[in-house]
Every structure is written in structure tokens, then in C-alpha cells.
Design a protein around this motif. Structure first.
Motif, PDB file in Angstrom:
ATOM      1  N   PHE A 238       0.808  -1.222   0.000  1.00  0.00           N
ATOM      2  CA  PHE A 238       0.000   0.000   0.000  1.00  0.00           C
ATOM      3  C   PHE A 238       0.844   1.275   0.000  1.00  0.00           C
ATOM      4  CE2 PHE A 238      -2.649  -3.136   2.374  1.00  0.00           C
ATOM      5  CZ  PHE A 238      -3.678  -3.266   1.447  1.00  0.00           C
ATOM      6  N   ALA A 239       2.127   1.147  -0.359  1.00  0.00           N
ATOM      7  CA  ALA A 239       2.997   2.330  -0.406  1.00  0.00           C
ATOM      8  C   ALA A 239       2.468   3.348  -1.408  1.00  0.00           C
ATOM      9  CB  ALA A 239       4.422   1.932  -0.765  1.00  0.00           C
ATOM     10  N   GLU A 240       1.952   2.870  -2.546  1.00  0.00           N
ATOM     11  CA  GLU A 240       1.504   3.781  -3.590  1.00  0.00           C
ATOM     12  C   GLU A 240       0.321   4.640  -3.141  1.00  0.00           C
ATOM     13  OE1 GLU A 240      -0.985   0.162  -3.815  1.00  0.00           O
ATOM     14  OE2 GLU A 240       1.172   0.534  -3.588  1.00  0.00           O
ATOM     15  N   LEU A 241      -0.546   4.079  -2.273  1.00  0.00           N
ATOM     16  CA  LEU A 241      -1.686   4.862  -1.769  1.00  0.00           C
ATOM     17  C   LEU A 241      -1.205   5.998  -0.874  1.00  0.00           C
ATOM     18  CD1 LEU A 241      -4.299   2.076  -0.865  1.00  0.00           C
ATOM     19  CD2 LEU A 241      -4.254   3.560  -2.875  1.00  0.00           C
ATOM     20  N   TRP A 242      -0.224   5.694  -0.017  1.00  0.00           N
ATOM     21  CA  TRP A 242       0.308   6.723   0.875  1.00  0.00           C
ATOM     22  C   TRP A 242       1.023   7.804   0.076  1.00  0.00           C
ATOM     23  CZ3 TRP A 242       4.781   9.160   2.207  1.00  0.00           C
ATOM     24  CH2 TRP A 242       4.744   9.917   3.383  1.00  0.00           C
ATOM     25  N   LEU A 243       1.822   7.397  -0.909  1.00  0.00           N
ATOM     26  CA  LEU A 243       2.581   8.361  -1.706  1.00  0.00           C
ATOM     27  C   LEU A 243       1.654   9.272  -2.510  1.00  0.00           C
ATOM     28  CD1 LEU A 243       5.435   5.982  -2.889  1.00  0.00           C
ATOM     29  CD2 LEU A 243       5.675   7.924  -1.326  1.00  0.00           C
ATOM     30  N   LYS A 244       0.559   8.727  -3.009  1.00  0.00           N
ATOM     31  CA  LYS A 244      -0.423   9.539  -3.727  1.00  0.00           C
ATOM     32  C   LYS A 244      -1.035  10.575  -2.792  1.00  0.00           C
ATOM     33  CE  LYS A 244      -4.765   9.262  -6.311  1.00  0.00           C
ATOM     34  NZ  LYS A 244      -5.870   8.387  -6.759  1.00  0.00           N
ATOM     35  N   GLU A 245      -1.371  10.142  -1.577  1.00  0.00           N
ATOM     36  CA  GLU A 245      -1.952  11.060  -0.593  1.00  0.00           C
ATOM     37  C   GLU A 245      -0.938  12.139  -0.219  1.00  0.00           C
ATOM     38  OE1 GLU A 245      -5.509  11.940   1.602  1.00  0.00           O
ATOM     39  OE2 GLU A 245      -5.165  10.095   0.464  1.00  0.00           O
ATOM     40  N   LYS A 246       0.313  11.743  -0.083  1.00  0.00           N
ATOM     41  CA  LYS A 246       1.359  12.712   0.263  1.00  0.00           C
ATOM     42  C   LYS A 246       1.482  13.776  -0.815  1.00  0.00           C
ATOM     43  CE  LYS A 246       5.553  12.627  -0.831  1.00  0.00           C
ATOM     44  NZ  LYS A 246       6.993  12.370  -1.103  1.00  0.00           N
ATOM     45  N   ASP A 247       1.453  13.365  -2.086  1.00  0.00           N
ATOM     46  CA  ASP A 247       1.554  14.325  -3.189  1.00  0.00           C
ATOM     47  C   ASP A 247       0.403  15.325  -3.141  1.00  0.00           C
ATOM     48  OD1 ASP A 247       3.848  13.104  -4.071  1.00  0.00           O
ATOM     49  OD2 ASP A 247       2.869  11.947  -5.663  1.00  0.00           O
ATOM     50  N   GLU A 248      -0.808  14.833  -2.864  1.00  0.00           N
ATOM     51  CA  GLU A 248      -1.973  15.719  -2.763  1.00  0.00           C
ATOM     52  C   GLU A 248      -1.791  16.697  -1.592  1.00  0.00           C
ATOM     53  OE1 GLU A 248      -5.640  13.631  -2.445  1.00  0.00           O
ATOM     54  OE2 GLU A 248      -5.368  12.537  -4.321  1.00  0.00           O
ATOM     55  N   CYS A 249      -1.314  16.164  -0.479  1.00  0.00           N
ATOM     56  CA  CYS A 249      -1.116  16.965   0.725  1.00  0.00           C
ATOM     57  C   CYS A 249      -0.110  18.085   0.475  1.00  0.00           C
ATOM     58  CB  CYS A 249      -0.626  16.051   1.851  1.00  0.00           C
ATOM     59  SG  CYS A 249      -0.334  16.872   3.431  1.00  0.00           S
ATOM     60  N   VAL A 250       1.001  17.764  -0.160  1.00  0.00           N
ATOM     61  CA  VAL A 250       2.061  18.741  -0.447  1.00  0.00           C
ATOM     62  C   VAL A 250       1.552  19.807  -1.402  1.00  0.00           C
ATOM     63  CG1 VAL A 250       4.323  19.061  -1.523  1.00  0.00           C
ATOM     64  CG2 VAL A 250       3.951  17.148   0.044  1.00  0.00           C
TER      65      VAL A 250
END
Length: 255
Positions: A238-250
Motif C-alpha cells: 500500500f505504499a503507492e496509496l500513501w505516496l499519492k496522498e502525500k503528493d496531494e497533501c504537499v
């Protein structure tokens, strides 16, 4: 750093526990400077999907020390700054109403209202009652992986802050009691601990999604071994889900 978000007009509603909610749902998130980005992404994931007003507050150990609420010396087995400060949640909520504590290494994929609606007033606390024994000797950035009964039960807890039993959790008790007493909820009887479906504390690397069974898909992923913000865990499940959320957050922060 406290934020209240209201989506639309706020009207009193009645939860399953039978109480009227006309105030934001209080959420306290464990904070560690080494995992600041994990906190920000967790915070973002809750707000993004919430259909109810929520108040999210990081539990920052340095602030608690400044305010005289925490003075405990850090033990060798404490992998984060919120290993014990989490148990101040009822105190931080003024021993009133229901509030949630959650580790910062969570990614929410569902509306927090669904979790809040599981609340039942007959319990002092509610949590996912994992049967979990980690295989790894280390986690995160090399921290020792400890094994103990009821491991990860305390990583996401709904606290009935006004329950008489939870008034035991004074700063004095949190600063002096053993890890076993606190993390195993030894101030409570077993029947005072309510159960929540595992999908609300879905342990990455342990819990599994069953193909075709939507009831097994995580509503909140817990990167308990270590998340993609650590080099050693950049390819975890599930790394890709977290990284996608991080990009949105940034991106939203830059706006």
C-alpha cells in the motif's frame, strides 16, 4: 495546531451510542518530529474524507512537558515520542465526551463518520482487538520491535473520556505506570473494552484483503512496521496509496 472543519451546515445528530453530537469529533494524533510527514498525511487523509466536523490535534511531547503534563524519562523501548503520551487523551479532552487517539502512521481511506457511528456508550474504550505477533526484529528506522499481549490495541482507540474508569488516566498515572498497565488497558475490565472491525486498524504486512470480499478492504491502513517515508519501507504494501496522498497533501500546502 488545531483545525476544525465543517462540511456544510452542522446539525445535531444522534450516534449509535445514543448521545447527541453537535460539536466537532475530537481526534488526537500521536506526533513525532521524525515522522512529521506521516502526521501531515494522516491529518490530510482524515479531513479529505470526513463528512462531519472534526477537530484534529497533534499530541506533541515537548508541548506537554512545557505545560507540566508529561515529565516521564524516555525508556529504551519507546520507538516514538507518543508511546506513553497517547494515554493523556482523556485528560486532553477534559474527561468529556468521546475522543479518538491514533498513531501518525495511519492513512484513512474512509469517512471518519463511519467509525464514529460505531461508538457504544456502554464501553470505556473501543479498539481493534488484534491478535498480532510481529516477525521483524526492528521497525521504522531501526527501532526495536517489541512483542507483548494486546500489541497494537492502543494504536487507535476510541475513548469514552467521561467514563469513570478513564478518570484514572491522570498525568501522574501516565507518567509513572508501567507500559504493561497502560498498553494492555489494565485499568479496565475486559467487558469494558469494545471491539471495532479490523479494517479500521488494518496492519500493513499482517492483515490481508480477501479477493471479492469488500468487508476486508482497509478503511484505515496502519503502517506499523514502517511506512514509505522511511527508506527501508519505501516499497511496503500500500505504499503507492500513501505516496499519492502525500503528493496531494504537499500540493495543497503549496497553495
Amino acid at each position: 495546531m488545531t483545525m476544525t472543519v465543517t462540511n456544510g451546515e452542522v446539525n445535531p445528530v444522534t450516534a449509535n451510542g445514543g448521545f447527541t453530537i453537535d460539536k466537532p469529533f475530537k481526534i488526537f494524533v500521536g506526533y513525532d518530529p521524525r515522522e512529521d510527514i506521516a502526521y501531515e498525511v494522516c491529518h490530510h487523509s482524515i479531513l479529505k474524507r470526513s463528512s462531519i466536523p472534526v477537530e484534529i490535534t497533534p499530541i506533541v511531547q515537548s508541548d506537554l512537558r512545557t505545560n507540566g503534563l508529561y515529565w516521564r524519562e524516555r525508556g529504551q523501548l519507546e520507538s516514538t515520542e507518543f508511546s506513553f503520551t497517547r494515554f493523556l487523551t482523556p485528560r486532553l479532552a477534559n474527561y468529556d465526551g468521546w475522543a479518538m487517539f491514533v498513531d501518525c502512521d495511519f492513512l484513512y481511506l474512509a469517512d471518519i463518520k463511519e467509525l464514529r457511528d460505531l461508538i457504544d456508550d456502554k464501553y470505556a474504550i473501543m479498539c481493534v482487538q488484534h491478535d498480532y505477533t510481529p516477525k521483524e526484529a526492528t521497525k521504522m528506522d531501526g527501532a526495536v520491535q517489541t512483542v507483548y499481549p494486546r500489541k497494537n490495541w492502543s494504536s487507535m482507540v476510541l475513548y469514552n473520556c467521561g467514563h469513570p474508569k478513564n478518570k484514572v488516566l491522570t498525568p501522574e498515572v501516565v507518567n509513572t505506570q508501567t507500559g504493561a498497565f497502560l498498553h494492555r488497558f489494565q485499568w479496565l475490565e475486559d467487558e469494558e473494552i469494545g471491539s471495532i472491525p479490523f479494517v479500521w486498524n488494518f496492519l500493513e504486512g499482517h492483515n490481508k484483503v480477501v479477493e471479492g470480499d469488500t468487508t476486508t478492504f482497509p478503511k484505515a491502513i496502519h503502517y506499523t512496521r514502517g511506512g514509505p517515508w522511511f527508506e527501508a519501507w519505501k516499497n511496503c504494501e500500500f505504499a503507492e496509496l500513501w505516496l499519492k496522498e502525500k503528493d496531494e497533501c504537499v500540493k495543497e500546502e503549496k497553495k
